[in-house]
Design a protein around this motif. Structure first.
Motif, short mmCIF file in Angstrom:
data_model
loop_
_atom_site.label_atom_id
_atom_site.label_comp_id
_atom_site.label_asym_id
_atom_site.label_seq_id
_atom_site.Cartn_x
_atom_site.Cartn_y
_atom_site.Cartn_z
N ILE A 299 -32.82 31.24 55.15
CA ILE A 299 -31.94 32.36 55.50
C ILE A 299 -31.62 32.33 57.00
O ILE A 299 -30.47 32.52 57.42
CB ILE A 299 -32.58 33.70 55.10
N HIS A 300 -32.64 32.07 57.80
CA HIS A 300 -32.43 32.10 59.24
C HIS A 300 -31.80 30.82 59.77
O HIS A 300 -31.18 30.83 60.84
CB HIS A 300 -33.72 32.52 59.94
N ALA A 301 -31.91 29.73 59.03
CA ALA A 301 -31.14 28.53 59.37
C ALA A 301 -29.65 28.83 59.18
O ALA A 301 -28.83 28.49 60.05
CB ALA A 301 -31.56 27.35 58.49
N LEU A 302 -29.32 29.50 58.09
CA LEU A 302 -27.92 29.89 57.86
C LEU A 302 -27.46 30.91 58.91
O LEU A 302 -26.31 30.86 59.37
CB LEU A 302 -27.76 30.46 56.45
N PHE A 303 -28.35 31.80 59.29
CA PHE A 303 -28.06 32.76 60.37
C PHE A 303 -27.66 32.00 61.63
O PHE A 303 -26.68 32.37 62.29
CB PHE A 303 -29.31 33.61 60.61
N ILE B 49 -27.43 25.55 68.92
CA ILE B 49 -27.65 26.52 67.84
C ILE B 49 -27.34 25.89 66.49
O ILE B 49 -28.12 26.01 65.54
CB ILE B 49 -26.80 27.79 68.08
N LEU B 50 -26.20 25.21 66.39
CA LEU B 50 -25.81 24.59 65.12
C LEU B 50 -26.77 23.48 64.72
O LEU B 50 -27.15 23.36 63.54
CB LEU B 50 -24.38 24.06 65.21
N ALA B 51 -27.20 22.67 65.68
CA ALA B 51 -28.14 21.59 65.37
C ALA B 51 -29.48 22.16 64.92
O ALA B 51 -30.08 21.66 63.95
CB ALA B 51 -28.33 20.69 66.59
N THR B 52 -29.95 23.21 65.58
CA THR B 52 -31.22 23.83 65.18
C THR B 52 -31.10 24.41 63.78
O THR B 52 -32.01 24.26 62.96
CB THR B 52 -31.62 24.93 66.18
N GLY B 53 -29.99 25.08 63.49
CA GLY B 53 -29.77 25.62 62.15
C GLY B 53 -29.79 24.53 61.09
O GLY B 53 -30.39 24.68 60.03
N ALA B 54 -29.15 23.40 61.38
CA ALA B 54 -29.11 22.29 60.43
C ALA B 54 -30.51 21.70 60.22
O ALA B 54 -30.92 21.41 59.08
CB ALA B 54 -28.15 21.22 60.92
N VAL B 55 -31.26 21.53 61.30
CA VAL B 55 -32.62 20.97 61.19
C VAL B 55 -33.53 21.92 60.42
O VAL B 55 -34.25 21.50 59.50
CB VAL B 55 -33.20 20.65 62.59
N LEU B 56 -33.50 23.20 60.77
CA LEU B 56 -34.34 24.17 60.06
C LEU B 56 -33.96 24.26 58.59
O LEU B 56 -34.82 24.39 57.72
CB LEU B 56 -34.26 25.55 60.71
N GLY B 57 -32.66 24.18 58.29
CA GLY B 57 -32.22 24.20 56.90
C GLY B 57 -32.70 22.98 56.14
O GLY B 57 -33.19 23.09 55.00
N GLY B 58 -32.58 21.81 56.74
CA GLY B 58 -33.04 20.58 56.10
C GLY B 58 -34.54 20.61 55.84
O GLY B 58 -35.01 20.23 54.76
N ILE B 59 -35.30 21.07 56.81
CA ILE B 59 -36.75 21.16 56.65
C ILE B 59 -37.10 22.16 55.55
O ILE B 59 -38.02 21.94 54.77
CB ILE B 59 -37.43 21.52 57.99
#
Length: 127
Positions: free
Chosen positions: A48-52, A5-15
């Protein structure tokens, strides 16, 4: 589960940051104002959903609950933001993404479902 979950959030945020910069600088001269605004909406929702997801990765809920919330949010971002990216960039890429008209609202429903499920699970854990 939390690591995913944390890795996906970080990747989506970076993108989202990369695509936001692309929209603000490179696409400004190439897209109509409405398309540029839609592109910005897609990056905003993605961030927003990366932070979520980063929040979800640290909130104390059972992994089974997190797994369902994660799936709803991840696929919601892919469908919602992804379809908007393709709809706005389609003309530049020489493709007709009109077939995606139904994917954006589906993504929105998945995102709403993720928020509602989080609310239910948090309220249940507090009871």
């Amino acid at each position: 589960m939390n690591k995913t979950i944390l890795a996906t959030g970080a990747v989506l945020g970076g993108i989202a940051v990369v695509l936001g910069a692309l929209g603000a600088h490179a696409l400004e001269a190439l897209l109509e104002p409405d398309a540029l605004s839609s592109f910005g909406t897609a990056t905003d929702y993605q961030m927003i959903h990366a932070l979520f997801l980063l929040f979800l990765g640290v909130v104390p809920l059972p992994d089974s609950d997190k797994r369902w919330i994660y799936r709803l949010i991840f696929w919601g971002v892919i469908c919602f933001s992804g379809s908007i990216y393709l709809l706005t960039l389609g003309p530049l890429l020489g493709i007709d993404p009109g077939f995606l008209f139904w994917v954006t609202p589906l993504g929105g429903l998945l995102l709403i479902g993720g928020w509602v499920l989080l609310l239910i699970r948090v309220l249940r854990s507090l009871a």
